[in-house]
Design a protein around this motif. Sequence first.
Motif, PDB file in Angstrom:
ATOM      1  N   LYS B  46       0.805  -1.216   0.000  1.00  0.00           N
ATOM      2  CA  LYS B  46       0.000   0.000   0.000  1.00  0.00           C
ATOM      3  C   LYS B  46       0.847   1.280   0.000  1.00  0.00           C
ATOM      4  O   LYS B  46       0.642   2.169  -0.818  1.00  0.00           O
ATOM      5  CB  LYS B  46      -0.920   0.001   1.221  1.00  0.00           C
ATOM      6  N   ASN B  50      -0.201   2.638  -3.509  1.00  0.00           N
ATOM      7  CA  ASN B  50      -1.379   3.491  -3.305  1.00  0.00           C
ATOM      8  C   ASN B  50      -1.031   4.985  -3.318  1.00  0.00           C
ATOM      9  O   ASN B  50      -1.832   5.820  -3.706  1.00  0.00           O
ATOM     10  CB  ASN B  50      -2.061   3.124  -1.984  1.00  0.00           C
ATOM     11  N   SER B  84      -3.958  -7.287   4.947  1.00  0.00           N
ATOM     12  CA  SER B  84      -4.528  -5.975   5.237  1.00  0.00           C
ATOM     13  C   SER B  84      -4.832  -5.204   3.949  1.00  0.00           C
ATOM     14  O   SER B  84      -5.901  -4.601   3.805  1.00  0.00           O
ATOM     15  CB  SER B  84      -3.550  -5.196   6.125  1.00  0.00           C
ATOM     16  N   GLU B  99     -17.599   1.877  -7.822  1.00  0.00           N
ATOM     17  CA  GLU B  99     -16.177   1.582  -7.983  1.00  0.00           C
ATOM     18  C   GLU B  99     -15.980   0.101  -8.349  1.00  0.00           C
ATOM     19  O   GLU B  99     -15.148  -0.232  -9.191  1.00  0.00           O
ATOM     20  CB  GLU B  99     -15.442   1.924  -6.683  1.00  0.00           C
ATOM     21  N   CYS B 155       1.053  -4.041  13.066  1.00  0.00           N
ATOM     22  CA  CYS B 155      -0.134  -3.198  12.868  1.00  0.00           C
ATOM     23  C   CYS B 155      -1.179  -3.868  11.978  1.00  0.00           C
ATOM     24  O   CYS B 155      -2.364  -3.856  12.276  1.00  0.00           O
ATOM     25  CB  CYS B 155       0.273  -1.887  12.219  1.00  0.00           C
ATOM     26  N   HIS B 156      -0.719  -4.446  10.877  1.00  0.00           N
ATOM     27  CA  HIS B 156      -1.676  -4.858   9.853  1.00  0.00           C
ATOM     28  C   HIS B 156      -2.307  -6.232  10.087  1.00  0.00           C
ATOM     29  O   HIS B 156      -3.079  -6.705   9.276  1.00  0.00           O
ATOM     30  CB  HIS B 156      -1.023  -4.765   8.467  1.00  0.00           C
ATOM     31  N   ILE B 158      -4.210  -6.529  12.636  1.00  0.00           N
ATOM     32  CA  ILE B 158      -5.479  -6.148  13.282  1.00  0.00           C
ATOM     33  C   ILE B 158      -6.093  -4.853  12.754  1.00  0.00           C
ATOM     34  O   ILE B 158      -7.252  -4.576  13.019  1.00  0.00           O
ATOM     35  CB  ILE B 158      -5.254  -6.015  14.803  1.00  0.00           C
ATOM     36  N   ARG B 159      -5.308  -4.055  12.043  1.00  0.00           N
ATOM     37  CA  ARG B 159      -5.833  -2.784  11.534  1.00  0.00           C
ATOM     38  C   ARG B 159      -5.648  -2.692  10.016  1.00  0.00           C
ATOM     39  O   ARG B 159      -4.648  -3.182   9.511  1.00  0.00           O
ATOM     40  CB  ARG B 159      -5.120  -1.602  12.233  1.00  0.00           C
ATOM     41  N   PRO B 160      -6.535  -2.023   9.262  1.00  0.00           N
ATOM     42  CA  PRO B 160      -7.760  -1.354   9.729  1.00  0.00           C
ATOM     43  C   PRO B 160      -8.853  -2.358  10.098  1.00  0.00           C
ATOM     44  O   PRO B 160      -9.151  -3.272   9.312  1.00  0.00           O
ATOM     45  CB  PRO B 160      -8.185  -0.520   8.521  1.00  0.00           C
ATOM     46  N   SER B 161      -9.452  -2.169  11.264  1.00  0.00           N
ATOM     47  CA  SER B 161     -10.374  -3.172  11.804  1.00  0.00           C
ATOM     48  C   SER B 161     -11.673  -3.259  11.005  1.00  0.00           C
ATOM     49  O   SER B 161     -12.301  -4.306  10.972  1.00  0.00           O
ATOM     50  CB  SER B 161     -10.672  -2.877  13.267  1.00  0.00           C
ATOM     51  N   HIS B 162     -12.080  -2.161  10.353  1.00  0.00           N
ATOM     52  CA  HIS B 162     -13.320  -2.234   9.585  1.00  0.00           C
ATOM     53  C   HIS B 162     -13.173  -3.210   8.408  1.00  0.00           C
ATOM     54  O   HIS B 162     -14.140  -3.799   7.961  1.00  0.00           O
ATOM     55  CB  HIS B 162     -13.747  -0.847   9.086  1.00  0.00           C
ATOM     56  N   PRO B 169      -8.732  -3.749  17.628  1.00  0.00           N
ATOM     57  CA  PRO B 169      -7.588  -3.094  16.979  1.00  0.00           C
ATOM     58  C   PRO B 169      -6.664  -2.354  17.952  1.00  0.00           C
ATOM     59  O   PRO B 169      -5.526  -2.044  17.606  1.00  0.00           O
ATOM     60  CB  PRO B 169      -8.246  -2.089  16.030  1.00  0.00           C
ATOM     61  N   LEU B 170      -7.158  -2.059  19.142  1.00  0.00           N
ATOM     62  CA  LEU B 170      -6.316  -1.337  20.097  1.00  0.00           C
ATOM     63  C   LEU B 170      -5.971  -2.187  21.322  1.00  0.00           C
ATOM     64  O   LEU B 170      -5.141  -1.806  22.143  1.00  0.00           O
ATOM     65  CB  LEU B 170      -7.001  -0.033  20.541  1.00  0.00           C
ATOM     66  N   LEU B 193       2.260  -2.686  21.213  1.00  0.00           N
ATOM     67  CA  LEU B 193       1.526  -2.405  19.974  1.00  0.00           C
ATOM     68  C   LEU B 193       2.184  -1.324  19.119  1.00  0.00           C
ATOM     69  O   LEU B 193       1.629  -0.885  18.122  1.00  0.00           O
ATOM     70  CB  LEU B 193       0.082  -2.003  20.295  1.00  0.00           C
TER      71      LEU B 193
END
Lengths: 150, 316
Positions: B46, B50, B84, B99, B155-156, B158-162, B169-170, B193
């Motif tokens: 990303k 990205n 992720s 999209e 990080c990745h 668990i996040r982004p949790s959506h 995520p925290l 973390l």
Amino acid sequence: MLEATLNFKLLEMCSKCGACFSICPSATHIPGYDPRAVIKDILAGTYEKWLSSAHIWQCLECHFCLEICYQHYGFENAMTALRTVAAKKGMHPPQVKRGWDMFIKTSRLGEPTLPARKKLGLPEPTASGADEFKKLHALLKDAREGHKTE
Amino acid sequence: MKEFAVFWGCTIQTRFPFIEKSTRIVLEGFKLPYRDIDGFTCCPEKSLVNNIDHAMFTLTAARNVALVDEKGYDLVSPCTGCVSNLATVKGELKANPKEKGEVNSLLNQVGREFTGEAKLSHLVPFFHDMVGIHEIKKRMIKNFSGLKIALHYGCHMIRPSHALKNDDPLEPKKFDNIIKAMGAESVDHMTKLMCCGQGLDRVDMHDKALHFARIKLRELKQLGTDAMVLCCPSCFLQFDNNQFLMEKEGEKFGIPIIYFTELIGLSMGYSPEELGMNAHRVDCEPFIKKWESLCAKTDCAADIKAGLNSGGGILG
């Protein structure tokens, strides 16, 4: 098509909040890395100076800001937008340029190391998707051209 | 269990083939229905792709997911970044039909279709949710009781949790649950973390990357941690390679970095060499030595086993 955009209404709220500032690893450990200053400048239209700043590349995309954000928006969106503008002007770090070139040319960021695989007794790598990937890249270019002339 | 394709990603296959080795050993050992499929490209990364071209980021990820959708498989990866990124795009396209239509109009021209039906999982939550702690314990012949392990989620995972929807995520718990079930102490630490900081190495800021690694390694050294366990090739690069580089310059940490699949493999009785752990840059020997001596101490049945193995047994 599919361009990264910013939501100024949400950013306006960001400028009054700063929750992400307390959890951002770069804001904690890199002197001068300040989400609030960046947001202020974006809203004022004076973001130009950040395009040449190393700080926009120090966002680690760890998504902490997104998770703690009361709007589930996240400061990272502002940084991504600035990096996209900087990259369009060719102001991205050399390593990012090299990585992008390799990605577009080979569809990957490196090839499986065959001698090491043999030594470890790993199977032959599966077939590459590079040809189809290149076709897709060309199709995207065409679609963009068509979009412009419409 | 549904069949699943393994998404190895560029970093593991390019730099750390031994991680592929230990992952295959563990998947085989658990008799899981994993498949290798043709045609995967970079997920894509990303922070690199990205930032330059969001459309190419989206298209490439959607194509990779389409390859799995087509076969009716799920997808599992030992790389946090890959899952992720793929899940982020899958979430974006599922939430945005316009999209998705644009992406599919291009994909259709190369004979593909993104439906987003495949479940995308990282290996650790996959083991927690789909394999199960009970099954892990069943396959374990040696545990890690008496060892202090610092978990680095990455990080990745668990996040982004959506998009990932697999843990808090925290305040994540799943990796901890597994490690504790394996008998180890999951060391509580302030930087647990904290982002590894490897991303800084990808934008020509090596000194800053080292600084991030140093903060965590210093804390772990102070706490007397026996090893750091993680399941992300980027975090592995940061803590194994960059720790090695700092040690060469005279900063001593001595924290072995162990991949999740290696730890599982060890518990199943595979040797560090079979698992490819001799390819690490930071020596794992201190951890292995301590573990072996602890195993020798706690094995009350050692005499009986030796008797049985010698052929004499109780009927001697």
